[in-house]
Design a protein around this motif. Structure first.
Motif, PDB file in Angstrom:
ATOM      1  N   ALA A 108      94.474  37.985  23.808  1.00 16.33           N
ATOM      2  CA  ALA A 108      93.131  37.670  23.312  1.00 16.33           C
ATOM      3  C   ALA A 108      93.242  36.802  22.058  1.00 16.33           C
ATOM      4  O   ALA A 108      92.518  35.812  21.899  1.00 16.33           O
ATOM      5  N   TRP A 109      94.149  37.178  21.170  1.00 14.31           N
ATOM      6  CA  TRP A 109      94.382  36.384  19.953  1.00 14.31           C
ATOM      7  C   TRP A 109      94.905  34.997  20.312  1.00 14.31           C
ATOM      8  O   TRP A 109      94.515  33.998  19.709  1.00 14.31           O
ATOM      9  N   ASN A 110      95.809  34.937  21.304  1.00 16.44           N
ATOM     10  CA  ASN A 110      96.376  33.652  21.697  1.00 16.44           C
ATOM     11  C   ASN A 110      95.321  32.725  22.283  1.00 16.44           C
ATOM     12  O   ASN A 110      95.304  31.528  21.986  1.00 16.44           O
ATOM     13  N   LYS A 111      94.454  33.275  23.103  1.00 13.71           N
ATOM     14  CA  LYS A 111      93.402  32.437  23.692  1.00 13.71           C
ATOM     15  C   LYS A 111      92.460  31.916  22.606  1.00 13.71           C
ATOM     16  O   LYS A 111      92.050  30.759  22.618  1.00 13.71           O
ATOM     17  N   ARG A 112      92.109  32.784  21.647  1.00  9.23           N
ATOM     18  CA  ARG A 112      91.235  32.315  20.571  1.00  9.23           C
ATOM     19  C   ARG A 112      91.957  31.270  19.717  1.00  9.23           C
ATOM     20  O   ARG A 112      91.352  30.281  19.285  1.00  9.23           O
ATOM     21  N   ALA A 113      93.262  31.457  19.501  1.00  7.31           N
ATOM     22  CA  ALA A 113      94.042  30.459  18.761  1.00  7.31           C
ATOM     23  C   ALA A 113      93.993  29.107  19.463  1.00  7.31           C
ATOM     24  O   ALA A 113      93.852  28.063  18.819  1.00  7.31           O
ATOM     25  N   THR A 114      94.085  29.134  20.775  1.00  7.75           N
ATOM     26  CA  THR A 114      94.036  27.896  21.557  1.00  7.75           C
ATOM     27  C   THR A 114      92.690  27.198  21.387  1.00  7.75           C
ATOM     28  O   THR A 114      92.633  25.978  21.183  1.00  7.75           O
ATOM     29  N   VAL A 132      99.329  37.006  17.011  1.00  4.88           N
ATOM     30  CA  VAL A 132      99.971  37.112  18.328  1.00  4.88           C
ATOM     31  C   VAL A 132     101.437  37.497  18.144  1.00  4.88           C
ATOM     32  O   VAL A 132     101.946  38.409  18.809  1.00  4.88           O
ATOM     33  N   LEU A 133     102.117  36.816  17.228  1.00  6.79           N
ATOM     34  CA  LEU A 133     103.549  37.042  17.043  1.00  6.79           C
ATOM     35  C   LEU A 133     103.847  38.407  16.422  1.00  6.79           C
ATOM     36  O   LEU A 133     104.924  38.964  16.658  1.00  6.79           O
ATOM     37  N   ARG A 138     107.918  37.458  21.169  1.00  7.91           N
ATOM     38  CA  ARG A 138     108.503  36.540  22.160  1.00  7.91           C
ATOM     39  C   ARG A 138     107.480  35.563  22.719  1.00  7.91           C
ATOM     40  O   ARG A 138     107.808  34.766  23.608  1.00  7.91           O
ATOM     41  N   HIS A 139     106.266  35.573  22.229  1.00 11.42           N
ATOM     42  CA  HIS A 139     105.181  34.790  22.841  1.00 11.42           C
ATOM     43  C   HIS A 139     105.433  33.290  22.650  1.00 11.42           C
ATOM     44  O   HIS A 139     105.041  32.685  21.656  1.00 11.42           O
ATOM     45  N   PHE A 140     106.090  32.703  23.651  1.00 12.10           N
ATOM     46  CA  PHE A 140     106.458  31.292  23.560  1.00 12.10           C
ATOM     47  C   PHE A 140     105.243  30.377  23.543  1.00 12.10           C
ATOM     48  O   PHE A 140     105.318  29.261  23.039  1.00 12.10           O
ATOM     49  N   GLY A 141     104.102  30.848  24.038  1.00 10.26           N
ATOM     50  CA  GLY A 141     102.873  30.049  23.957  1.00 10.26           C
ATOM     51  C   GLY A 141     102.396  29.917  22.528  1.00 10.26           C
ATOM     52  O   GLY A 141     102.048  28.817  22.073  1.00 10.26           O
ATOM     53  N   ALA A 142     102.389  31.034  21.793  1.00 13.09           N
ATOM     54  CA  ALA A 142     101.970  30.988  20.390  1.00 13.09           C
ATOM     55  C   ALA A 142     102.986  30.231  19.543  1.00 13.09           C
ATOM     56  O   ALA A 142     102.605  29.471  18.646  1.00 13.09           O
ATOM     57  N   LEU A 143     104.265  30.413  19.839  1.00 12.85           N
ATOM     58  CA  LEU A 143     105.305  29.705  19.077  1.00 12.85           C
ATOM     59  C   LEU A 143     105.193  28.191  19.268  1.00 12.85           C
ATOM     60  O   LEU A 143     105.220  27.431  18.293  1.00 12.85           O
ATOM     61  N   THR A 158     108.146  21.679   9.826  1.00 10.18           N
ATOM     62  CA  THR A 158     107.598  22.969  10.242  1.00 10.18           C
ATOM     63  C   THR A 158     107.365  22.995  11.745  1.00 10.18           C
ATOM     64  O   THR A 158     107.649  23.995  12.413  1.00 10.18           O
ATOM     65  N   ALA A 159     106.872  21.896  12.288  1.00  2.70           N
ATOM     66  CA  ALA A 159     106.665  21.804  13.736  1.00  2.70           C
ATOM     67  C   ALA A 159     107.989  22.001  14.468  1.00  2.70           C
ATOM     68  O   ALA A 159     108.054  22.758  15.449  1.00  2.70           O
ATOM     69  N   LEU A 160     109.035  21.343  13.993  1.00  2.00           N
ATOM     70  CA  LEU A 160     110.355  21.463  14.613  1.00  2.00           C
ATOM     71  C   LEU A 160     110.821  22.912  14.582  1.00  2.00           C
ATOM     72  O   LEU A 160     111.341  23.419  15.579  1.00  2.00           O
ATOM     73  N   TYR A 161     110.639  23.597  13.476  1.00  2.00           N
ATOM     74  CA  TYR A 161     111.022  25.005  13.372  1.00  2.00           C
ATOM     75  C   TYR A 161     110.350  25.818  14.490  1.00  2.00           C
ATOM     76  O   TYR A 161     111.012  26.584  15.207  1.00  2.00           O
ATOM     77  N   TRP A 162     109.039  25.649  14.654  1.00  2.00           N
ATOM     78  CA  TRP A 162     108.313  26.442  15.644  1.00  2.00           C
ATOM     79  C   TRP A 162     108.678  26.059  17.074  1.00  2.00           C
ATOM     80  O   TRP A 162     108.776  26.926  17.951  1.00  2.00           O
ATOM     81  N   TYR A 163     108.905  24.769  17.332  1.00  2.00           N
ATOM     82  CA  TYR A 163     109.346  24.373  18.672  1.00  2.00           C
ATOM     83  C   TYR A 163     110.694  25.014  18.994  1.00  2.00           C
ATOM     84  O   TYR A 163     110.920  25.499  20.112  1.00  2.00           O
ATOM     85  N   ARG A 164     111.593  25.038  18.028  1.00  2.00           N
ATOM     86  CA  ARG A 164     112.902  25.662  18.254  1.00  2.00           C
ATOM     87  C   ARG A 164     112.764  27.166  18.499  1.00  2.00           C
ATOM     88  O   ARG A 164     113.464  27.726  19.340  1.00  2.00           O
TER      89      ARG A 164
END
Length: 192
Positions: A108-114, A132-133, A138-143, A158-164
């Protein structure tokens, strides 16, 4: 009056779920604490088969979307429909109600984040992703979502950190891997 309209909308959405007119109605009964997730994540890390990886990802998403409560299920499906239709304000309202009723429902949190992301409300999206995290690390969608947000904000490191971090949880996301490699070249002068 506002409360009546919201209840009417929930009843309408619940009716759609019952009628089966929504996107992928998930069966009831699971959440981010479902023990099957551990096995699915282990298999996702071990497989070299792209088709199997895609199937495992879908199974993970299916479990994340599930609830054992018909009202929560109706809200999740209704919010998803509103999101697809581009009614972002309506989707935020529905997902917020879902969060109010089930504050530990990570998806629910992830969908609202989207939806917040789609509306350009990056601070709200970041806050929801972080929740979410807390619930499902492990929520790779939120990460990967955090990577997208920080890309949009012009924060490549920061983007690179989260993609990794997303790729650590799910190494089978070619678009995220490609973006991480581009950013690694930009930021560090080397690939992931």
């Amino acid at each position: 009056m506002k409360g009546r309209r919201f209840r009417a909308m929930v009843c309408f959405l619940a009716g759609l779920v019952v009628a089966g007119h929504l996107l992928q109605v998930a069966p009831l009964g699971a959440a981010q604490d479902d023990p099957r997730l551990d096995t699915l994540f282990r298999q996702l890390h071990e497989t070299l088969d792209d088709r199997l990886a895609l199937q495992l990802q879908q199974e993970i998403w299916t479990l994340w979307l599930q609830s054992d409560d018909p009202e929560l299920e109706a809200l999740m499906q209704g919010g998803r429909v509103l999101m697809v239709r581009g009614d972002h304000a309506g989707a935020v309202t529905v997902f917020s109600r879902l969060i109010e009723l089930a504050p530990d429902f990570a998806e629910a949190w992830n969908k609202r984040a989207t939806v917040h992301y789609l509306m350009g409300r990056f601070d709200d999206s970041i806050a929801d992703c972080m929740r979410v995290l807390e619930l499902e690390p492990r929520h790779f969608g939120a990460l990967s979502g955090l990577g997208l947000i920080h890309t949009a904000l012009g924060n490549p490191e920061t983007a690179l950190y989260w993609y990794r971090e997303a790729l650590k949880q799910n190494p089978h996301m070619p678009a995220i891997r490609e973006r991480a490699e581009e950013l690694a070249n930009e930021v560090e002068g080397e690939p992931v």
